[in-house]
Design a protein around this motif. Structure first.
Motif, PDB file in Angstrom:
ATOM      1  N   ILE A 341      -0.526   0.299  10.639  1.00 25.68           N
ATOM      2  CA  ILE A 341      -1.023  -1.065  10.455  1.00 25.68           C
ATOM      3  C   ILE A 341      -0.669  -1.584   9.067  1.00 25.68           C
ATOM      4  O   ILE A 341      -0.275  -2.753   8.876  1.00 25.68           O
ATOM      5  CB  ILE A 341      -2.543  -1.115  10.677  1.00 25.68           C
ATOM      6  CG1 ILE A 341      -2.876  -0.824  12.149  1.00 25.68           C
ATOM      7  CG2 ILE A 341      -3.139  -2.459  10.259  1.00 25.68           C
ATOM      8  CD1 ILE A 341      -4.362  -0.640  12.426  1.00 25.68           C
ATOM      9  N   TYR A 342      -0.749  -0.706   8.074  1.00 23.09           N
ATOM     10  CA  TYR A 342      -0.417  -1.107   6.695  1.00 23.09           C
ATOM     11  C   TYR A 342       1.051  -1.476   6.574  1.00 23.09           C
ATOM     12  O   TYR A 342       1.417  -2.491   5.956  1.00 23.09           O
ATOM     13  CB  TYR A 342      -0.757   0.033   5.747  1.00 23.09           C
ATOM     14  CG  TYR A 342      -0.389  -0.245   4.320  1.00 23.09           C
ATOM     15  CD1 TYR A 342      -1.177  -1.066   3.515  1.00 23.09           C
ATOM     16  CD2 TYR A 342       0.777   0.309   3.778  1.00 23.09           C
ATOM     17  CE1 TYR A 342      -0.820  -1.332   2.204  1.00 23.09           C
ATOM     18  CE2 TYR A 342       1.141   0.050   2.475  1.00 23.09           C
ATOM     19  CZ  TYR A 342       0.331  -0.776   1.684  1.00 23.09           C
ATOM     20  OH  TYR A 342       0.691  -1.047   0.394  1.00 23.09           O
ATOM     21  N   ARG A 343       1.897  -0.648   7.222  1.00 22.13           N
ATOM     22  CA  ARG A 343       3.342  -0.907   7.149  1.00 22.13           C
ATOM     23  C   ARG A 343       3.699  -2.225   7.853  1.00 22.13           C
ATOM     24  O   ARG A 343       4.524  -2.995   7.375  1.00 22.13           O
ATOM     25  CB  ARG A 343       4.120   0.253   7.769  1.00 22.13           C
ATOM     26  CG  ARG A 343       4.092   1.530   6.921  1.00 22.13           C
ATOM     27  CD  ARG A 343       5.168   2.507   7.376  1.00 22.13           C
ATOM     28  NE  ARG A 343       5.024   2.866   8.791  1.00 22.13           N
ATOM     29  CZ  ARG A 343       4.264   3.860   9.241  1.00 22.13           C
ATOM     30  NH1 ARG A 343       3.571   4.596   8.372  1.00 22.13           N
ATOM     31  NH2 ARG A 343       4.194   4.120  10.531  1.00 22.13           N
ATOM     32  N   GLU A 344       3.058  -2.427   9.016  1.00 24.44           N
ATOM     33  CA  GLU A 344       3.316  -3.660   9.750  1.00 24.44           C
ATOM     34  C   GLU A 344       2.894  -4.879   8.924  1.00 24.44           C
ATOM     35  O   GLU A 344       3.581  -5.900   8.871  1.00 24.44           O
ATOM     36  CB  GLU A 344       2.536  -3.649  11.072  1.00 24.44           C
ATOM     37  CG  GLU A 344       3.108  -2.726  12.125  1.00 24.44           C
ATOM     38  CD  GLU A 344       4.443  -3.215  12.651  1.00 24.44           C
ATOM     39  OE1 GLU A 344       4.638  -4.443  12.693  1.00 24.44           O
ATOM     40  OE2 GLU A 344       5.292  -2.364  12.984  1.00 24.44           O
ATOM     41  N   ASN A 348       5.331  -7.974   7.459  1.00 21.30           N
ATOM     42  CA  ASN A 348       5.123  -9.380   7.818  1.00 21.30           C
ATOM     43  C   ASN A 348       4.613 -10.227   6.654  1.00 21.30           C
ATOM     44  O   ASN A 348       4.297 -11.404   6.817  1.00 21.30           O
ATOM     45  CB  ASN A 348       4.131  -9.492   8.987  1.00 21.30           C
ATOM     46  CG  ASN A 348       4.680  -8.814  10.241  1.00 21.30           C
ATOM     47  OD1 ASN A 348       5.894  -8.845  10.468  1.00 21.30           O
ATOM     48  ND2 ASN A 348       3.798  -8.208  11.024  1.00 21.30           N
ATOM     49  N   ASN A 349       4.496  -9.654   5.520  1.00 21.27           N
ATOM     50  CA  ASN A 349       3.964 -10.364   4.371  1.00 21.27           C
ATOM     51  C   ASN A 349       4.938 -11.451   3.921  1.00 21.27           C
ATOM     52  O   ASN A 349       6.154 -11.291   4.000  1.00 21.27           O
ATOM     53  CB  ASN A 349       3.747  -9.382   3.217  1.00 21.27           C
ATOM     54  CG  ASN A 349       2.800  -9.961   2.172  1.00 21.27           C
ATOM     55  OD1 ASN A 349       3.096 -10.985   1.571  1.00 21.27           O
ATOM     56  ND2 ASN A 349       1.697  -9.291   1.972  1.00 21.27           N
ATOM     57  N   THR A 350       4.432 -12.657   3.449  1.00 22.82           N
ATOM     58  CA  THR A 350       5.268 -13.779   3.000  1.00 22.82           C
ATOM     59  C   THR A 350       6.081 -13.432   1.767  1.00 22.82           C
ATOM     60  O   THR A 350       7.057 -14.109   1.443  1.00 22.82           O
ATOM     61  CB  THR A 350       4.395 -14.998   2.682  1.00 22.82           C
ATOM     62  OG1 THR A 350       3.401 -14.636   1.731  1.00 22.82           O
ATOM     63  CG2 THR A 350       3.716 -15.523   3.933  1.00 22.82           C
ATOM     64  N   TYR A 351       5.651 -12.412   1.086  1.00 25.45           N
ATOM     65  CA  TYR A 351       6.385 -11.982  -0.120  1.00 25.45           C
ATOM     66  C   TYR A 351       7.554 -11.109   0.340  1.00 25.45           C
ATOM     67  O   TYR A 351       7.461  -9.894   0.379  1.00 25.45           O
ATOM     68  CB  TYR A 351       5.439 -11.225  -1.028  1.00 25.45           C
ATOM     69  CG  TYR A 351       6.057 -10.793  -2.340  1.00 25.45           C
ATOM     70  CD1 TYR A 351       6.387 -11.754  -3.297  1.00 25.45           C
ATOM     71  CD2 TYR A 351       6.303  -9.461  -2.614  1.00 25.45           C
ATOM     72  CE1 TYR A 351       6.948 -11.385  -4.497  1.00 25.45           C
ATOM     73  CE2 TYR A 351       6.861  -9.086  -3.812  1.00 25.45           C
ATOM     74  CZ  TYR A 351       7.181 -10.058  -4.759  1.00 25.45           C
ATOM     75  OH  TYR A 351       7.742  -9.678  -5.954  1.00 25.45           O
TER      76      TYR A 351
END
Length: 371
Positions: A341-344, A348-351
Motif C-alpha cells: 500500500i505504501y509503494r502504491e 501515485n503521489n503528485t510529486y
C-alpha cells in the motif's frame, strides 16, 4: 506427686484427677495398706486430695525425696506449658497413651511414659516420651489454636523442636483435627503458623521425595502439575481426631508454597485414617506413621495422574506453538500488505519525476542568473 509404683501391678501408676469421692477414699485406704511406693526412694506413699492440687501422692509428713521433688517441678513446668490447651487435650492424651501401652505389650522393645516422668526434659516437657530400642521420640499434642494463641504456640513449637532435637529425640507434633483447613482448590491446606512449625520429615516423606525425583525433573513437575515453584522438600503434618471420636491419625504429605499469607501447602495425595496399631508400626525401630501399601498405591495413582497431565500439557503446548506460527504468518502478511500500500501510494503521489526535473531546471537558471 502424681506418679507412684503400684506394688501388685509392678508398674508406674498415675493417679486420675476425675475420681469420685468414693474412689478417692478407696485410693486412700489401699495406700495405707502399702499399695503405692515412691518410684524413686521406694518409700510408702499416701493419697491426698484438695481443690488446689487435685489428687496426688505424698510421702509421710510430706517429706519428699529429692527425685520426687524434681518430678514435681517437671510436672509444674508441664502444667504451665499446657495451660493454653483445650479441655479435650487430657482426653486425647489418655487415649494415645493407652494405645501405646497396648503396643508396648506387642513390641517388648517399645516403652512409653508421660513426658514429665523423664528426667531428661527440664526446659520443655512433651506429652509422651517414647523409646524404641535406641530410637527416641518426644510426642506433643497441640490443641486450641486460635488467632489469639497461634503466634505464641508457633514460637513454642519451634523452640520445643530445637530443644528435643538437641537432646537426641525425634519431635512429633499431632494437631487436633478440628484445625484442619482445606483450601478451595481442594489440593492445598491453609495453615496456622503453629501448624507450619509442626511440619516434620518422616520416612514416608523421604519416599515421596525419592519417588518425585525419579518421576520427572522438578521444573517439569511444576509446569505439568502446577506444583509450588520451590524445592520439592516433602514434609508431613499429622492430625489426630477429636476426643469424642474413635482415635485415629491422618498424615498429609505436603510441599510448602513460598511467600504465602496465610501459609499454604500443596498436598500430594488425599490422606487416609490410620488407627494407632497401623500408624505406629515399626520399620527398623522407626515409626512408619503410614500404611506403606496405601502409600505405594497413591504413588502409582500419582504417576498415572502425571502421565495424563503431561499428555494434556504437551497438546496445549502444541496448540500454543501452532497459534504462534499462525500469529507470525498473519503479522508477516500484514506487514507485506502495508508495504504494498505504501509503494502504491508513493507511485501515485503528485510529486513525480517531471516535477523533480522542472525544479532542477529552475534551480540551474537561478544559479546561472546569479552568476
Amino acid at each position: 506427686m502424681r506418679e507412684a509404683w503400684h506394688t501388685n501391678n509392678k508398674k508406674t501408676y498415675i493417679i486420675p484427677q476425675d475420681l469420685t469421692k468414693e474412689e478417692i477414699e478407696n485410693h486412700k485406704q489401699i495406700a495405707k495398706k502399702g499399695t503405692f511406693l515412691c518410684p524413686y526412694c521406694k518409700a510408702k506413699l499416701y493419697v491426698k486430695s484438695g481443690e488446689i492440687h487435685g489428687n496426688y501422692f505424698s510421702h509421710l509428713h510430706s517429706e519428699s525425696c529429692e527425685e520426687s521433688k524434681k518430678s514435681d517441678a517437671r510436672h509444674s513446668q508441664y502444667e504451665k506449658q499446657k495451660k493454653s490447651d483445650s479441655s479435650r487435650h487430657p482426653q486425647i492424651l489418655a487415649m494415645m497413651f493407652d494405645e501405646l501401652d497396648v503396643l508396648s505389650k506387642v513390641y517388648p522393645h517399645l516403652s512409653n511414659s508421660y513426658g514429665y516422668l523423664n528426667p531428661e526434659f527440664t526446659k520443655f516437657i512433651p506429652d509422651i516420651s517414647l523409646k524404641i530400642n535406641e530410637h527416641i521420640y518426644a510426642i506433643t499434642i497441640v490443641t486450641n489454636i486460635t488467632s489469639l494463641t497461634d503466634a505464641t504456640k508457633a514460637k513454642n513449637i519451634e523452640k520445643q523442636r530445637e530443644y528435643y532435637t538437641a537432646l537426641g529425640y525425634d519431635p512429633l507434633f499431632f494437631i487436633e483435627r478440628s484445625n484442619l483447613g482445606i483450601d478451595i482448590d481442594k489440593q492445598s491446606l491453609v495453615l496456622w503458623a503453629s501448624e507450619k512449625e509442626a511440619l516434620t520429615i518422616q520416612n514416608a516423606d523421604e519416599n515421596w521425595m525419592s519417588f518425585l525425583s525419579n518421576l520427572a525433573p522438578v521444573n517439569e513437575l511444576q509446569e505439568v502439575l502446577n506444583l509450588p515453584y520451590t524445592d520439592l522438600n516433602v514434609k508431613s503434618i499429622m492430625y489426630i481426631t477429636p476426643a469424642d471420636q474413635e482415635i485415629a491419625i491422618e498424615a498429609f504429605h505436603v510441599v510448602e508454597h513460598p511467600n504465602t499469607s496465610p501459609v499454604k501447602v500443596h498436598f500430594l495425595s488425599k490422606p487416609y485414617k490410620l488407627n494407632f496399631s497401623q500408624a505406629f508400626k515399626l520399620a527398623n525401630d522407626i515409626l512408619t506413621l503410614a500404611n506403606l501399601q496405601i502409600e505405594l498405591e497413591n504413588q502409582s495413582k500419582y504417576s498415572e495422574k502425571f502421565r495424563q497431565a503431561k499428555h494434556i500439557y504437551q497438546e496445549e503446548q502444541k496448540e500454543k506453538e501452532q497459534q504462534v506460527k499462525i500469529d507470525t504468518e498473519h503479522k508477516r502478511k500484514s506487514a507485506e500488505e502495508k508495504s504494498r500500500i505504501y509503494r502504491e501510494g508513493f507511485k501515485n503521489n503528485t510529486y513525480n519525476t517531471l516535477d523533480k526535473e522542472n525544479k532542477v531546471d529552475r534551480l540551474k537558471k537561478m544559479f546561472n542568473s546569479n552568476k
